[in-house]
Design a protein around this motif. Sequence first.
Motif, mmCIF file in Angstrom:
data_model
loop_
_atom_site.group_PDB
_atom_site.id
_atom_site.type_symbol
_atom_site.label_atom_id
_atom_site.label_comp_id
_atom_site.label_asym_id
_atom_site.label_seq_id
_atom_site.Cartn_x
_atom_site.Cartn_y
_atom_site.Cartn_z
ATOM 1 N N HIS A 98 0.827 -1.199 0.000
ATOM 2 C CA HIS A 98 0.000 0.000 0.000
ATOM 3 C C HIS A 98 0.862 1.251 0.000
ATOM 4 C CE1 HIS A 98 -3.358 2.639 0.816
ATOM 5 N NE2 HIS A 98 -4.184 1.625 0.851
ATOM 6 N N ASP A 99 2.144 1.116 0.389
ATOM 7 C CA ASP A 99 3.035 2.274 0.473
ATOM 8 C C ASP A 99 3.232 2.941 -0.881
ATOM 9 O OD1 ASP A 99 3.172 1.358 2.991
ATOM 10 O OD2 ASP A 99 5.294 0.872 2.978
ATOM 11 N N PRO A 127 5.950 -4.339 6.212
ATOM 12 C CA PRO A 127 6.675 -5.159 5.231
ATOM 13 C C PRO A 127 6.493 -6.652 5.419
ATOM 14 C CG PRO A 127 8.187 -4.178 6.832
ATOM 15 C CD PRO A 127 6.852 -3.533 7.049
ATOM 16 N N ARG A 128 6.156 -7.081 6.650
ATOM 17 C CA ARG A 128 6.000 -8.525 6.878
ATOM 18 C C ARG A 128 4.827 -9.111 6.105
ATOM 19 N NH1 ARG A 128 7.185 -9.777 13.313
ATOM 20 N NH2 ARG A 128 9.386 -9.112 13.311
ATOM 21 N N GLN A 129 3.881 -8.276 5.726
ATOM 22 C CA GLN A 129 2.756 -8.795 4.948
ATOM 23 C C GLN A 129 3.167 -9.113 3.517
ATOM 24 O OE1 GLN A 129 -0.568 -6.064 5.367
ATOM 25 N NE2 GLN A 129 -1.244 -7.130 7.207
ATOM 26 N N ASN A 130 4.307 -8.594 3.094
ATOM 27 C CA ASN A 130 4.864 -8.950 1.785
ATOM 28 C C ASN A 130 6.270 -9.492 2.002
ATOM 29 O OD1 ASN A 130 4.908 -9.265 -0.975
ATOM 30 N ND2 ASN A 130 4.933 -7.092 -1.462
ATOM 31 N N GLU A 134 10.078 -8.928 0.299
ATOM 32 C CA GLU A 134 11.072 -8.188 1.071
ATOM 33 C C GLU A 134 12.347 -9.009 1.241
ATOM 34 O OE1 GLU A 134 10.958 -5.093 2.088
ATOM 35 O OE2 GLU A 134 8.921 -4.731 1.346
ATOM 36 N N ARG A 135 12.189 -10.324 1.446
ATOM 37 C CA ARG A 135 13.373 -11.187 1.573
ATOM 38 C C ARG A 135 14.139 -11.250 0.266
ATOM 39 N NH1 ARG A 135 17.396 -12.967 1.528
ATOM 40 N NH2 ARG A 135 18.344 -14.739 2.602
#
Length: 214
Positions: A98-99, A127-130, A134-135
């Motif tokens: 969403h950012d 970020p943990r939701q994606n 992110e990793r």
Amino acid sequence: MLKNAGIEPAPTRDTGPTWATFLRNQAEAILACDFVVIDLLDGSKAYLLVVIEHATRRVRFLDTTLHPTTDWIVQQARNLLMDLDDSGTTVKYLIHDHDHDASFSAVFDAVFTAAGMEVIRTGIHVPRQNSIMERWFRSLRAELTDRTLIWNLKHLMRLLREYEAFYNRHRPHQAMDQTASLKPRPDNVIDLDSFRARRQDRAGGLLHEYHQVA
């Protein structure tokens, strides 16, 4: 107050699946996308639009630009749909942050919803939701962009195509029993002491591939 009202603590009150459970159960049908910003030597910033399949960890570099306009990103969405159709990949959910709401406009989402997908926007600054995307960003930086000087978009795309081939066809993934995205998982463990290996360098020696000598 909650106890007096007969309301149990939150973990037991919520009867639906957690976000982590949803991601695991629907991995075969999830595609995540996002922008990664890469600094060039002339001081400009390149915007790379990339997608990753949750189940296979396969990445697709769509394109890079210095100015990600709405028309540009919508065209990348259409190109992605054609690529998915050509490869026979079925996607039910598309996740993006969403950012980047200014870039991922309603028109961008409409391209996918028209194709029968459900677009899921993650929470702001969550970020943990994606997490898989992110990793992957961390891998890209640690293995490529933080280790080389990138002159311009042409140089960047050449490096990215090398990394895309390396990541999908050779790089092992712990979540996939140490196999690469586009390789079948092994049925048994191979004794490497019985084989000789040859190293092939990519991206000027930044990346290394090892192949069995015939």
